[in-house]
Design a protein around this motif. Structure first.
Motif, PDB file in Angstrom:
ATOM      1  N   ASP A 143       1.127  -1.317  -0.291  1.00 62.52           N
ATOM      2  CA  ASP A 143       0.122  -0.215   0.421  1.00 62.52           C
ATOM      3  C   ASP A 143       1.140   1.270   0.204  1.00 62.52           C
ATOM      4  OD1 ASP A 143      -2.832   0.835   2.179  1.00 62.52           O
ATOM      5  OD2 ASP A 143      -2.234   1.686   0.243  1.00 62.52           O
TER       6      ASP A 143
ATOM      7  N   ASP B 194      -2.760   7.951  -2.005  1.00 64.84           N
ATOM      8  CA  ASP B 194      -4.330   8.769  -2.205  1.00 64.84           C
ATOM      9  C   ASP B 194      -4.649   9.258  -0.833  1.00 64.84           C
ATOM     10  OD1 ASP B 194      -4.175   5.832  -0.668  1.00 64.84           O
ATOM     11  OD2 ASP B 194      -6.220   5.381  -1.423  1.00 64.84           O
TER      12      ASP B 194
ATOM     13  N   GLY C  42     -11.454   3.805   0.218  1.00 62.76           N
ATOM     14  CA  GLY C  42     -12.842   4.744   1.026  1.00 62.76           C
ATOM     15  C   GLY C  42     -13.949   4.120   1.400  1.00 62.76           C
ATOM     16  N   LEU C  43     -13.545   2.803   0.963  1.00 60.33           N
ATOM     17  CA  LEU C  43     -14.465   1.552   2.418  1.00 60.33           C
ATOM     18  C   LEU C  43     -14.656   0.860   3.166  1.00 60.33           C
ATOM     19  CD1 LEU C  43     -16.891   1.090  -1.403  1.00 60.33           C
ATOM     20  CD2 LEU C  43     -17.330   2.666   0.342  1.00 60.33           C
TER      21      LEU C  43
ATOM     22  N   ASP D 175      -7.249  -7.545   0.845  1.00 60.86           N
ATOM     23  CA  ASP D 175      -6.785  -7.707   1.123  1.00 60.86           C
ATOM     24  C   ASP D 175      -7.069  -7.169   2.982  1.00 60.86           C
ATOM     25  OD1 ASP D 175      -6.560  -4.568   1.396  1.00 60.86           O
ATOM     26  OD2 ASP D 175      -5.105  -5.628   2.954  1.00 60.86           O
TER      27      ASP D 175
HETATM   28  N1  LIG Z   1      -4.452   3.632   0.884  1.00 60.90           N
HETATM   29  C1  LIG Z   1      -5.148   2.734   0.911  1.00 60.90           C
HETATM   30  N2  LIG Z   1      -5.337   1.983   1.800  1.00 60.90           N
HETATM   31  C2  LIG Z   1      -6.785   1.575   1.940  1.00 60.90           C
HETATM   32  C3  LIG Z   1      -6.891   0.601   3.007  1.00 60.90           C
HETATM   33  C4  LIG Z   1      -5.881  -0.516   3.371  1.00 60.90           C
HETATM   34  C5  LIG Z   1      -5.983  -1.897   2.450  1.00 60.90           C
HETATM   35  N3  LIG Z   1      -4.815  -2.709   3.370  1.00 60.90           N
HETATM   36  C6  LIG Z   1      -3.476  -2.256   3.498  1.00 60.90           C
HETATM   37  C7  LIG Z   1      -2.744  -3.111   4.851  1.00 60.90           C
HETATM   38  C8  LIG Z   1      -1.327  -2.640   4.335  1.00 60.90           C
HETATM   39  C9  LIG Z   1      -0.551  -2.792   5.058  1.00 60.90           C
HETATM   40  C10 LIG Z   1      -1.473  -2.754   6.519  1.00 60.90           C
HETATM   41  C11 LIG Z   1      -2.806  -3.205   6.287  1.00 60.90           C
HETATM   42  C12 LIG Z   1      -8.030   0.123   3.678  1.00 60.90           C
HETATM   43  N4  LIG Z   1      -8.844  -0.862   4.539  1.00 60.90           N
HETATM   44  C13 LIG Z   1      -9.912  -0.805   5.261  1.00 60.90           C
HETATM   45  N5  LIG Z   1     -10.732  -1.114   6.342  1.00 60.90           N
HETATM   46  C14 LIG Z   1     -10.083  -1.749   6.697  1.00 60.90           C
HETATM   47  C15 LIG Z   1     -11.302  -2.093   7.995  1.00 60.90           C
HETATM   48  C16 LIG Z   1     -10.371  -3.279   9.211  1.00 60.90           C
HETATM   49  C17 LIG Z   1      -9.901  -2.621  10.167  1.00 60.90           C
HETATM   50  C18 LIG Z   1      -9.379  -3.489  10.857  1.00 60.90           C
HETATM   51  C19 LIG Z   1      -9.742  -4.233  11.005  1.00 60.90           C
HETATM   52  C20 LIG Z   1     -10.121  -5.422   9.757  1.00 60.90           C
HETATM   53  C21 LIG Z   1     -10.321  -4.259   8.749  1.00 60.90           C
HETATM   54  N6  LIG Z   1     -10.635   0.521   3.861  1.00 60.90           N
HETATM   55  C22 LIG Z   1      -9.487   0.862   2.786  1.00 60.90           C
HETATM   56  C23 LIG Z   1      -8.888   1.527   2.424  1.00 60.90           C
HETATM   57  C24 LIG Z   1      -7.639   1.824   1.948  1.00 60.90           C
HETATM   58  C25 LIG Z   1      -8.064   3.392   0.705  1.00 60.90           C
HETATM   59  O1  LIG Z   1      -9.172   3.855   0.410  1.00 60.90           O
HETATM   60  N7  LIG Z   1      -6.403   3.559   0.874  1.00 60.90           N
END
Ligand SMILES: Nc1nc2c(CCNCC3CCCC3)c3[nH]c(NCCc4ccccc4)nc3cc2c(=O)[nH]1
Length: 374
Positions: free
Chosen positions: A93, A147, A218-219, A268
């Motif tokens: 990411d 982003d 964004g979700l 992921d």
């Molecule tokens: N760049 C970017 N990353 C996002 C991420 C991180 C995705 N995992 C990255 C990995 C790389 C390193 C760590 C993660 C997201 N993760 C979530 N929800 C997680 C919800 C969740 C939280 C805790 C437990 C379970 C679910 N929405 C996300 C939206 C975005 C986004 O718009 N832009």
């Protein structure tokens, strides 16, 4: 300038698709669940177990690794694959999302996100250019644009501001990425919150620039599942059918099944390993919280028909004991059992789409989850 396409669609069934993504470190079968190796390791697991469980690709964490041990250091040691021993495909990411959720004293400007390292308090600047440079140093096969993700619910003005900033950062990320060797990929990230018009504008802007694949960002940021699914319905049709679609941070097995049905190819989530460490097992028949006293005398394994030995060979009573006693083995066993279940689910999804039986698979899988006799 359109970028080369490394994604091959093999079959579709309704809006669901199955395909193959070719990366410099190997092939990724889609729909794919990508386990999250946070700081260069899959917490509580050996890489060979991650591979045996069926994962083709894992996530590395730009935010953590750039702070410690440092991106330049990992590059000097041969890149993430050589450094960690995971020699398969990796996706990283861009780090912006992690800054907003982990760092303190963070600030977003047109130029970059600045923040204080949660490790040593040093002031750090993460621009689109620096994020791409770090991901290139890490050597990841798939890099993400920088982003800004807004948590929901949010004001329309803030969602629009962040979406337009993310489009400008997409342009800068793509320019910074252009020197990457053949085969390495850069994905754009669709923003726009829970507002259809902003989702369409974001998707259109990214498609006009051209990326190897497109993430729906964004979700999974606090909205109900129905809102998340509605935004996928708005966004997926606006993306090219011949390029992969990656729903970031998602999710539970139910989220994944619903999103695959709507045309998503990659996922992921930290849930399998994080919930495993907290004593929760994912099984074919739903989730089992092994901290619960009802398991104390239960000699049955989690799933006697599981393809994964640890889900077949350990009594719930033993897993309950390990979790209550805080034994490390408890976190290890549940992490591998959960990663293996997620990969079992993805394999079932890929096979069903390839055989045109996704609807039956969808119905039967959801029915099994809600049996409740577990
Ligand atoms: N760049 C970017 N990353 C996002 C991420 C991180 C995705 N995992 C990255 C990995 C790389 C390193 C760590 C993660 C997201 N993760 C979530 N929800 C997680 C919800 C969740 C939280 C805790 C437990 C379970 C679910 N929405 C996300 C939206 C975005 C986004 O718009 N832009």
């Amino acid at each position: 300038m359109t970028l080369p396409n490394h994604f091959e669609l093999l079959a579709t069934d309704g809006a669901a698709r199955t395909g193959r993504l070719t990366t410099p470190h190997g092939m990724v079968r889609t729909p794919a669940f990508m386990p999250v190796g946070t700081a260069g390791a899959m917490k509580g697991m050996h890489w060979r177990e991650v591979r045996e469980a069926g994962a083709d690709i894992v996530l590395g964490n730009t935010y953590h690794l750039m702070l410690r041990p440092g991106a330049e250091r990992i590059a000097a040691l041969g890149g993430l694959q050589r450094f960690t021993g995971w020699n398969g495909p990796m996706l990283t990411d861009s780090g912006g999302f992690q800054v907003m959720s982990l760092a303190d004293l963070r600030k977003v400007s047109e130029h970059a996100v600045t923040f204080r390292s949660h490790i040593d308090g040093a002031k750090v600047e993460l621009s689109p250019e620096r994020s791409i440079e770090v991901q290139r140093f890490l050597g990841s096969d798939i890099a993400m644009q920088m982003d800004e993700c807004v948590r929901l619910p949010a004001e329309r003005d803030d969602i629009e501001r962040a979406m337009r900033l993310s489009l400008r950062w997409a342009e800068r990320s793509k320019r910074a990425f252009e020197s990457a060797p053949d085969g390495y990929m850069l994905f754009g990230i669709v923003q726009g919150g829970d507002i259809p018009q902003l989702r369409h504008a974001s998707a259109q802007g990214l498609v006009e620039m051209g990326f190897h694949g497109y993430a729906i960002g964004g979700l999974a940021v606090g909205e109900p599942q129905a809102v998340m699914l509605a935004m996928i319905d708005e966004t997926a049709p606006a993306l090219p059918t011949d390029r992969p679609r990656y729903l970031m941070g998602v999710g539970t097995p139910d989220d994944i099944l619903e999103a695959v049905k709507r045309g998503v190819d990659m996922f992921d989530c930290v849930m399998p390993t994080r919930n495993g460490r907290h004593g929760v097992a994912f099984t074919r028949f739903g989730q089992v919280n092994l901290r619960n006293a009802r398991h104390a005398d239960d000699p049955r394994p989690l799933d006697e028909a599981s393809t994964w030995p640890s889900a077949r060979n350990y009594a719930r009573a033993y897993l309950h004991h390990l979790v209550k006693a805080g034994e490390t083995l408890g976190a290890m066993l549940l992490s591998e059992i959960n990663i293996a279940y997620y990969q079992f689910l993805m394999q079932g999804i890929r096979d069903a789409i390839a055989h045109g039986t996704f609807e039956e698979f969808y119905q039967r899988t959801r029915a099994d989850w809600s049996r409740g006799d577990i």
